[in-house]
Design an enzyme around this catalytic site. Sequence first.
Site, mmCIF file in Angstrom:
data_model
loop_
_atom_site.group_PDB
_atom_site.id
_atom_site.type_symbol
_atom_site.label_atom_id
_atom_site.label_comp_id
_atom_site.label_asym_id
_atom_site.label_seq_id
_atom_site.Cartn_x
_atom_site.Cartn_y
_atom_site.Cartn_z
ATOM 1 N N ARG A 68 -14.355 86.827 20.833
ATOM 2 C CA ARG A 68 -15.735 87.231 20.557
ATOM 3 C C ARG A 68 -15.841 87.874 19.168
ATOM 4 N NH1 ARG A 68 -14.607 88.505 25.750
ATOM 5 N NH2 ARG A 68 -14.422 90.754 25.419
ATOM 6 N N THR A 90 -3.193 91.386 36.196
ATOM 7 C CA THR A 90 -4.271 91.672 35.236
ATOM 8 C C THR A 90 -5.449 90.728 35.484
ATOM 9 O OG1 THR A 90 -2.726 92.493 33.593
ATOM 10 C CG2 THR A 90 -4.838 91.721 32.770
ATOM 11 N N ASP A 138 -8.567 92.944 36.484
ATOM 12 C CA ASP A 138 -9.559 93.131 35.408
ATOM 13 C C ASP A 138 -10.667 92.073 35.427
ATOM 14 O OD1 ASP A 138 -7.729 95.040 34.744
ATOM 15 O OD2 ASP A 138 -7.384 94.384 32.686
ATOM 16 N N GLU A 145 -5.181 71.884 -2.659
ATOM 17 C CA GLU A 145 -4.869 71.500 -4.039
ATOM 18 C C GLU A 145 -5.855 70.425 -4.517
ATOM 19 O OE1 GLU A 145 -2.837 71.692 -1.482
ATOM 20 O OE2 GLU A 145 -0.746 71.974 -2.040
ATOM 21 N N SER A 181 -8.991 98.586 36.535
ATOM 22 C CA SER A 181 -9.197 98.155 35.160
ATOM 23 C C SER A 181 -9.718 99.351 34.355
ATOM 24 C CB SER A 181 -10.220 97.024 35.156
ATOM 25 O OG SER A 181 -10.599 96.748 33.849
ATOM 26 N N GLU A 236 -1.480 89.949 26.317
ATOM 27 C CA GLU A 236 -2.287 91.165 26.484
ATOM 28 C C GLU A 236 -1.950 91.901 27.776
ATOM 29 O OE1 GLU A 236 -6.438 91.236 25.743
ATOM 30 O OE2 GLU A 236 -6.262 90.341 23.765
ATOM 31 N N HIS A 270 -6.775 68.482 1.257
ATOM 32 C CA HIS A 270 -5.927 69.649 1.034
ATOM 33 C C HIS A 270 -6.490 70.565 -0.052
ATOM 34 C CE1 HIS A 270 -2.049 68.154 3.159
ATOM 35 N NE2 HIS A 270 -3.111 68.151 3.925
HETATM 36 N N1 LIG Z 1 -4.345 98.583 28.393
HETATM 37 C C1 LIG Z 1 -4.009 97.326 28.249
HETATM 38 O O1 LIG Z 1 -3.799 96.828 27.124
HETATM 39 C C2 LIG Z 1 -3.874 96.453 29.470
HETATM 40 C C3 LIG Z 1 -3.774 95.063 29.311
HETATM 41 C C4 LIG Z 1 -3.611 94.262 30.447
HETATM 42 C C5 LIG Z 1 -3.537 94.850 31.696
HETATM 43 N N2 LIG Z 1 -3.649 96.194 31.815
HETATM 44 C C6 LIG Z 1 -3.524 96.825 33.139
HETATM 45 O O2 LIG Z 1 -2.240 96.531 33.630
HETATM 46 C C7 LIG Z 1 -2.291 96.568 35.064
HETATM 47 C C8 LIG Z 1 -1.607 95.312 35.598
HETATM 48 O O3 LIG Z 1 -0.265 95.306 35.178
HETATM 49 P P1 LIG Z 1 0.850 94.787 36.195
HETATM 50 O O4 LIG Z 1 2.177 95.112 35.634
HETATM 51 O O5 LIG Z 1 0.505 95.276 37.543
HETATM 52 O O6 LIG Z 1 0.612 93.237 36.234
HETATM 53 P P2 LIG Z 1 0.713 91.966 35.243
HETATM 54 O O7 LIG Z 1 1.827 92.134 34.292
HETATM 55 O O8 LIG Z 1 -0.640 91.660 34.719
HETATM 56 O O9 LIG Z 1 1.047 90.831 36.313
HETATM 57 C C9 LIG Z 1 2.269 90.894 36.993
HETATM 58 C C10 LIG Z 1 2.399 89.710 37.898
HETATM 59 O O10 LIG Z 1 2.459 88.547 37.114
HETATM 60 C C11 LIG Z 1 3.248 87.578 37.785
HETATM 61 N N3 LIG Z 1 4.183 86.981 36.837
HETATM 62 C C12 LIG Z 1 4.350 85.671 36.640
HETATM 63 N N4 LIG Z 1 5.221 85.449 35.672
HETATM 64 C C13 LIG Z 1 5.652 86.631 35.256
HETATM 65 C C14 LIG Z 1 6.581 87.017 34.262
HETATM 66 N N5 LIG Z 1 7.196 86.125 33.475
HETATM 67 N N6 LIG Z 1 6.823 88.336 34.115
HETATM 68 C C15 LIG Z 1 6.187 89.242 34.857
HETATM 69 N N7 LIG Z 1 5.267 88.930 35.801
HETATM 70 C C16 LIG Z 1 5.017 87.622 35.993
HETATM 71 C C17 LIG Z 1 4.000 88.293 38.892
HETATM 72 O O11 LIG Z 1 3.465 87.854 40.120
HETATM 73 P P3 LIG Z 1 3.892 86.408 40.688
HETATM 74 O O12 LIG Z 1 5.403 86.371 40.648
HETATM 75 O O13 LIG Z 1 3.295 86.362 41.993
HETATM 76 O O14 LIG Z 1 3.325 85.404 39.776
HETATM 77 C C18 LIG Z 1 3.678 89.762 38.707
HETATM 78 O O15 LIG Z 1 3.515 90.442 39.889
HETATM 79 C C19 LIG Z 1 -3.759 96.644 35.426
HETATM 80 O O16 LIG Z 1 -4.076 97.976 35.767
HETATM 81 C C20 LIG Z 1 -4.467 96.247 34.166
HETATM 82 O O17 LIG Z 1 -5.748 96.838 34.074
HETATM 83 C C21 LIG Z 1 -3.820 97.012 30.734
#
Ligand SMILES: NC(=O)c1ccc[n+]([C@@H]2O[C@H](COP(=O)([O-])OP(=O)(O)OC[C@H]3O[C@@H](n4cnc5c(N)ncnc54)[C@H](OP(=O)(O)O)[C@@H]3O)[C@@H](O)[C@H]2O)c1
Length: 364
Positions: free
Chosen positions: A209, A198, A202, A54, A170, A294, A52
């Site tokens: 990293r 996602t 993506d 300390e 993406s 994310e 620890h």
């Molecule tokens: N700029 C950023 O920070 C960032 C980060 C990440 C993603 N993105 C973008 O976001 C877009 C994708 O977003 P999205 O809304 O389409 O998809 P998402 O939130 O990544 O995924 C949604 C899918 O996840 C599954 N899921 C399982 N458990 C869930 C829960 N508790 N709540 C919600 N969904 C759940 C569902 O399908 P099932 O029910 O079949 O499992 C749902 O269709 C992409 O264009 C990606 O590039 C941007």
Amino acid sequence: MTSDKDHLQRALDLAAKGIGLVSPNPLVGCVIVSGDGEVVGEGTYFKDEVIHAEAIALQQAGERARGGTAFVSLEPHGHHGKTPPCTEALINAGIKRIVCPIEDPNPLVSGKGFARLREAGIEVSVGPLADEAAKLNEKFICWHTKGRPFVHLKLAMSLDGRISLKKSVSTALSGDAARYRVQQLRHEHDAILVGSNTAVTDNPSLTDRSGLPRLRPLARIILDNRLRLPLDSILATTTEEASTIVFTNCIDPESIARLTDKGVNVIPVEGGARNIVGVLEELKKLEIQSVLIEGGTEVAGAAIESGVVDKVTFILSPIIIGGHDAPVAIGGKGVESLAEATRLKDLEITRYGEDIEITGYTSS
Ligand SMILES: NC(=O)c1ccc[n+]([C@@H]2O[C@H](COP(=O)([O-])OP(=O)(O)OC[C@H]3O[C@@H](n4cnc5c(N)ncnc54)[C@H](OP(=O)(O)O)[C@@H]3O)[C@@H](O)[C@H]2O)c1
């Protein structure tokens, strides 16, 4: 002259050296100052070295600790665990005074360490830099007070709140400095979580990293009820480097076997991956103390609606995407009134190149 706060700040800085290297234990740093005001020992706790903070600082100080003051970032523990109690080491070394910002939230330790030190005649001051110390150990504190992993939602977005150009596209929105900042955020957490869209759109690697040392590889979590994670995706083909965990309600043995054959850990959850509270319970069983969510839109919305998000970081890029097709940051049902909206507190605003990070805490 160096003040108590300066020494305590140094103890917090020493504790922070353990980020990535102590979970699920707390970050702890210690400074020993001799009776004539000289710093004679410093220590940081690292989980794999067992000793620890300390004990390390006292070892360095030797006899010069007698009559001195110990500045410790978290209440010293007084119970017999894997290591002997730090309270006894401080007492035996002849420490006269202890300055410490906060009690340990762990019920095994909370208040007992201070009580033991006072009983031995040591003067104990609790309270300076309490907010800073609690923030440093926010994941450990959440783990013990809320009984679940700390949840931090992070999204990169345009000024008009869009997170990509289209749902199935993406889009890298942030500049280089903000992207490195995201790596630092990943480094602080035990796991990173995304939705299945996602993961499919993506094809991310979701690795840390940052270049900073970490004890356990960042666990990668996908919420995927239909088991859509492609077998040739980076997440499914790099399971030897870092674990990939899929939460699902799918019970089809063949679909599950296809992923488990690749080394993916498929965990069924009651209510499916939509049951975020259930997912967190499973993560707790895996000793995952903190999760960085994310995205994307749907998962971020579901996390906010379920009330489990502790901290939010939005990284805004100075661009406007517009239109009706670009996904917004937070999906879900939304709220009917401003009173129901999630209001952030303790805001911090930082610039990374041209991007602006806004971080705040929810009241969850
Ligand atoms: N700029 C950023 O920070 C960032 C980060 C990440 C993603 N993105 C973008 O976001 C877009 C994708 O977003 P999205 O809304 O389409 O998809 P998402 O939130 O990544 O995924 C949604 C899918 O996840 C599954 N899921 C399982 N458990 C869930 C829960 N508790 N709540 C919600 N969904 C759940 C569902 O399908 P099932 O029910 O079949 O499992 C749902 O269709 C992409 O264009 C990606 O590039 C941007």
